[in-house]
Write an enzyme that holds these catalytic residues in place. Structure first.
Site: not given
Lengths: 502, 99, 482
Positions: A85, A168, A192
């Site tokens: 990420k 996210s 997330s």
């Protein structure tokens, strides 16, 4: 290298454990594997899952892995590809946290998680030797539930291009679901990891707060941020989590002095007599029928495996929304003050003076949602409001944590939906930012309490979209969660299903 | 409880965010919507409840870990300034600071 | 406590002192704290607040805070909290300063000192740990400021007093005493030029009995001389304002040594709203009682206690005791000389006189003095047992200082400074002198004491200065039948 290319071009993806075995059996090399996955990635740009790719750096990492393999290094993950990420800072790839503010930012160091999964660091040992294929799209500074807040465009859900992948960690979830990578890292502040895993039909776990070092994670909300793995199976997540966990005494004061574990150890343990608590607040009319049906089906499977369902209550579930959306923005407003255009990142081109430089730089560098949260956080910390908002929220946070401890007196793990609905249509919440916040209601309580939580594919709902079962354990009970998820995955195949076209 | 346009302006200036009039109006609307759900929190009785900072503090004492006073960082100025917007002779340049 | 009034106004001063702690590494990072490095070469990723960096606390800084707390008799908080003070400034990389707000590590305590011969005590509110900021070099380049973050993250102990100080002289005396304490216990190098010891003075004036007036804070007073000038100017200025019917507005001011005036800094309207909250990156600082006791056991004898011991055990005047405890080296030197010679007052006189004069002239510290305390003691012993006169002793000391030798007795012999204690030889000289100076004898007998002194002088001269004056006087009186 026929084996891996054919297997990759075909429907089957061996996953982390499978590729680790193949690499040790010399069925393919780390370089071949990296190349094959890089090809898949470039073949599926339309998902917009990746923000940074650098074939040369990736192949260089793969060569190092092959050297270690040749030297007889038995690290279980050696040579297996993954992607991070974009909130984890990396030397080899640009790190933007999905923000214009950090466009082109090069970190002089690797995040602890990146070093431990990859090729180590002076103070982190040799590393697991995994090969980084790139950086994954996400909501700006990890603020969002639909990956529509990235400055670099939305990520598409592989199951339906018209739907959000969740957020996210949407790029991580979409890339794993589409088989562009066997595994990814994610971060979970209010859901997330769990929510995008659910929306994309993969497996993800957020460990106990303090289990994984936050050093090198671009901070959103310090007391909530926690890194975790996202992969197709619980078995793969266990392998990754074992390599990610452990104290980081020299770098992160909030990392706990709890030694790393082999989370694969107890994967096959029987579930006989396991008490699964069902919070009535998680199963009310707020939950869409298709989600409820998939969750019930998964719970029925677990009962068949010997688990027992227990009714419990988490009375302050709804309060978690205001508490979280006071605490997280407050911490964020302070954590994001460092983006001032002085030492790195975006700086406005024209400005009259210092303050003008700050205000224009930040106005241009941050997106709307980030600005909203900075404003909320600044306000709740400002003179005269601190007690009523921040302090009150931290007190209710303790009450919420205590509710969980009471619940764990009568059950071993807690189960429920990850989100009230399946992935919503892209743009669906654009008019109303609050809708995003409200959709986090089932993931926020465990985040506030710092408890480990995971999302396991439970089945499919409306429009053939994936539904996730959330499992919440008591502190440091990650192994138990992975065990439950693994047993479920042995008798179901939701996690192996692949979206059409991938 | 409702935030005025002046409140928004004050907060934006504290946060060093330039807002256009349109953005300010939208922000005022959205923040007031937001605080309508936050007000539920204020009714909760938290008399004598200790605020919870490190979440695991709910079940165990989490104390600050102390590091030995040892220097181990070497000069990394070049790589640290690689992403700096404006640098001259090793100094970060900013508009004149007036005291 | 009586306080001097100025034009009928009472001066009220509180102090905030930032003492840089003498650690090797920074408070939250492992970068060096050394002064004077090339810009930004000692600012590591953590000091620069690069994305993803986190603070890790330096034990050495905490240990020094405990040392200070014990030295001033304060309470050491078993559990204290680090907070974020949020504001934007280019020399503040994170956009917030990590400090302590609601629960500081050192609570209470006091500092006592003498102002003239009046003992003063200033109560401390607190002392808390925090990180220093970087430096802005104004107008460094074509109208822009250059930011050097080498200093960012240097550990500071901010020491805050109650508004107990009543004059600029008392303020300076307090600051000097505090400076003495922090250097004495080795937590700060005290280098004011390099900014290791920076004082801010909160000054207000009021008519006696009135509530506290509005205060103005004079920032960065880093010389004792400017401190007094700045406060005197500020007090005069405030009284003028009030006398002219103008109200004082709370402000932060800077002292300009060139003009000798203070001027208000530009302050932003929102400067006051720091949005303090507990730093979620740092769990509570927990200090075990055992640790406090270890630190206490290792603490040196403190200056005030030492001065009181000198008065009590050596019978020194308070003035001597205070002067001799200005530095640990000076005090140790005296202590050694006093014990070895068993003549504390003489040792004190020599150190405060001859030795201090030479140290000042050569601008060296007593630690570098060429004459060791034991040697001084030996010299004092020779004066005491009458072997040499004070004049001779000064000659011997000069020789010792210039390195002609380190053995006092050897030097006395080599220079032939031993006093004549042989009565026979002395009487012979006296008889001769009396014979040659019949007129003085006559005048003496006529009652003129000056004539007697003249005779003593003649005898001393004839003896080449080796005679013991007391002995000469006694023998003369005998012979003159006086």
């Amino acid at each position: 290298m026929t084996t891996s290319t054919t297997s990759l071009s075909g429907p089957e993806d061996r996953g982390v454990a499978g590729w680790a075995r193949a690499l040790r059996a010399r069925e393919c090399s780390a370089v071949e594997l990296a190349r094959a996955y890089l090809d898949r990635i470039s073949a599926h740009r339309e998902l917009n899952a990746f923000l940074a790719l650098d074939e040369e750096r990736s192949l260089e990492q793969a060569r190092r892995a092959d050297e270690r393999l040749a030297a007889g290094d038995a690290s279980p993950l050696l040579g297996v590809p993954l992607a991070h990420k974009d909130v984890f800072v990396t030397r080899d790839f640009v790190t933007t946290a999905g923000s214009r503010m950090l466009a082109g930012y090069r970190s002089p160091f690797d995040a602890t998680v990146v070093a431990r999964l990859g090729h180590g660091a002076p103070d982190q040992g040799p590393g697991a030797g995994m090969v980084t294929l790139g950086k994954l799209n996400c909501d700006e500074f990890a603020m969002g539930s639909g990956n529509e807040n990235s400055a670099y465009g939305p990520v598409l859900n592989p199951w339906s291009a018209s739907r959000v992948p969740g957020g996210s960690s949407g790029g991580s979830a979409a890339a794993v679901a589409a088989g562009l990578i066997p595994a990814a890292t994610g971060t979970d502040t209010g859901g997330s990891i769990r929510q995008p895993a659910a929306f994309c039909g993969i497996t993800g776990i957020k460990p106990t707060y303090g289990r994984v070092s936050r050093y090198g994670m671009v901070a959103f909300a310090s007391s909530l941020d926690q890194a975790g793995p996202m992969a197709r199976t619980a078995e793969d997540c266990a392998l990754l989590l074992s390599a990610m966990c452990g104290p980081d005494p020299d770098r992160d004061s909030t990392s706990l002095d709890v030694p790393a574990e082999d989370f694969s150890r107890a994967l096959d343990a029987p579930l006989d007599g396991l008490r699964i608590g069902l919070p009535k607040e998680f199963l009310g009319e707020g939950v869409a029928p298709d989600v409820r049906a998939a969750v019930d089906a998964a719970l029925a499977e677990l009962q068949r495996l010997g688990a027992r369902l227990v009714d419990i209550s988490l009375p302050r579930t709804e309060l978690a929304i205001p508490v979280y959306y006071v605490l997280a923005p407050a911490e964020a407003s302070s954590n994001l003050a460092r983006y001032d255009g002085v030492r790195y990142g975006h700086r406005a081109r024209d400005y009259a003076d210092l303050i003008d430089m700050y205000e224009k730089t930040r106005a241009e560098g941050f997106g709307d949602e980030v600005k909203r949260r900075i404003m909320i956080g600044t306000y709740v910390l400002s003179h005269g409001y601190y007690d009523a908002y921040y302090l009150q929220a931290q007190k209710i946070r303790r009450l919420i944590a205590d509710d969980f401890q009471r619940a764990f007196e009568v059950c071993d793990v807690i189960a429920g939906p990850v989100a009230p609905t399946v992935a919503w249509p892209r743009g669906g919440h654009r008019a109303d930012p609050l809708a995003d916040y409200l959709a986090d209601v089932f993931t926020l309580p465990a985040s506030l309490a710092g408890l480990p939580g995971m999302s396991v594919p439970a089945g499919f709902g409306e429009g053939g979209l994936p539904v996730g079962l959330q499992l919440i354990g008591n502190y440091f009970q990650e192994a138990r969660l992975l065990n439950v998820a693994h047993r479920l995955q042995q008798v179901t195949d939701h996690h192996l299903r692949r979206p059409a076209g991938f | 409880m409702s935030l005025s346009a002046q409140d928004i302006t004050r907060i934006a200036s504290l946060a060093r965010l330039a807002l256009s009039d349109a953005e300010r109006d939208r922000m005022q609307q959205q923040l007031n919507d937001f605080f309508s759900i936050v007000d539920a929190m204020r009714a909760v009785d938290t008399q004598g409840v200790e605020p919870l900072a490190h979440p695991v503090g709910a079940v165990m004492d989490v104390a600050l870990r102390l590091r030995d006073d040892v220097v181990s960082e070497t000069d990394q100025r070049a790589s640290n300034q690689r992403s700096a917007p404006l640098v001259e002779r090793g100094l970060y340049l900013v508009p004149k600071v007036i005291e | 406590m009586t306080s001097p009034l100025i034009q009928g106004y009472e001066v009220v001063i509180g102090f905030e002192t930032h003492a840089q702690l003498s650690t090797q590494s920074k408070i939250f990072s492992r970068a060096a704290t050394a002064f004077g490095a090339e810009p930004n070469t000692q600012a590591c990723a953590v000091d620069l607040a690069l994305p993803g960096t986190l603070p890790v606390m330096n034990r050495g800084a905490v240990e020094r805070a405990i040392r200070f707390g014990l030295a001033i008799g304060a309470h050491i908080a078993p559990r204290s909290i680090f907070a974020r003070k949020n504001y934007f400034y280019p020399d503040l990389p994170k956009g917030y300063q990590i400090s302590q707000y609601e629960i500081p590590v050192v609570q209470g305590g006091s500092v006592s000192f003498y102002l003239g011969d009046e003992k003063k005590t200033v109560r401390l509110v607190r002392a808390h740990l925090e990180e220093d900021a970087g430096k802005s070099l104004h107008d460094a380049f074509h109208g822009m400021s250059g930011i050097d973050l080498n200093r960012a993250g240097t550990p500071l102990l901010e020491i805050v007093t109650e508004p107990d100080i009543r004059s600029s002289a008392e303020a300076v005396a307090y600051a000097k005493e505090l400076h003495k304490i922090v250097t004495w216990i080795g937590i700060c190098d005290g280098n004011m030029q390099e900014g290791s010891f920076r004082c801010d003075a909160n000054v207000s004036v009021r008519k006696p009995g009135q509530p506290l007036g509005t205060r103005r804070e004079i920032k960065n007073l880093n010389s004792f001389k400017f401190m007094q000038q700045a406060i005197d100017y500020e007090v005069r200025w405030q009284i003028e304002q009030l006398e002219d019917g103008r109200a004082i507005e709370q402000a932060t001011v800077l002292f300009d040594p060139d003009t000798g005036e203070t001027r208000a800094m530009r302050t932003k309207e929102d400067a006051a709203d720091y949005r303090y909250f507990p730093d979620p990156d740092l769990p509570p600082l927990v200090i075990a009682p055992e640790w406090v006791e270890q630190v206490r056991a290792a603490l040196p004898e403190l200056p005030r206690a030492m001065a009181e011991r000198f008065v009590r055990d050596y019978g020194l005047p308070e003035y001597d005791a205070t002067t001799l405890t200005q530095s640990q080296a000076m005090a140790a030197y005296f202590d050694a000389a006093a014990q070895a010679s068993a003549q504390p007052k003489m040792a004190s006189n020599w150190i405060m006189g001859e030795i201090s004069r030479r140290l000042n002239a050569e601008e060296i510290d007593i630690a570098q003095a060429p004459v060791a305390a034991a040697t001084l003691a030996a010299l004092i012993a020779r004066i005491q047992d009458g072997t040499i006169s004070n004049n001779a002793a000064r000659q011997v000391f000069d020789a010792l200082w210039r390195g002609e030798g380190q053995d006092v007795d050897a030097l006395i012999e080599a220079k032939g400074l031993r006093q004549m204690n042989d009565t026979g030889a002395l009487e012979a000289i006296i008889d001769e002198v009396l014979a040659r100076n019949a007129d003085n004898v006559a005048q003496f007998k006529a009652g003129k004491d000056k004539a007697f002194n003249a005779l003593v002088g003649q005898v001393m001269k004839a003896s080449g200065g080796k005679a013991n004056p007391q002995q000469v006087g006694a023998l003369l009186r005998q012979k003159l039948g006086a």
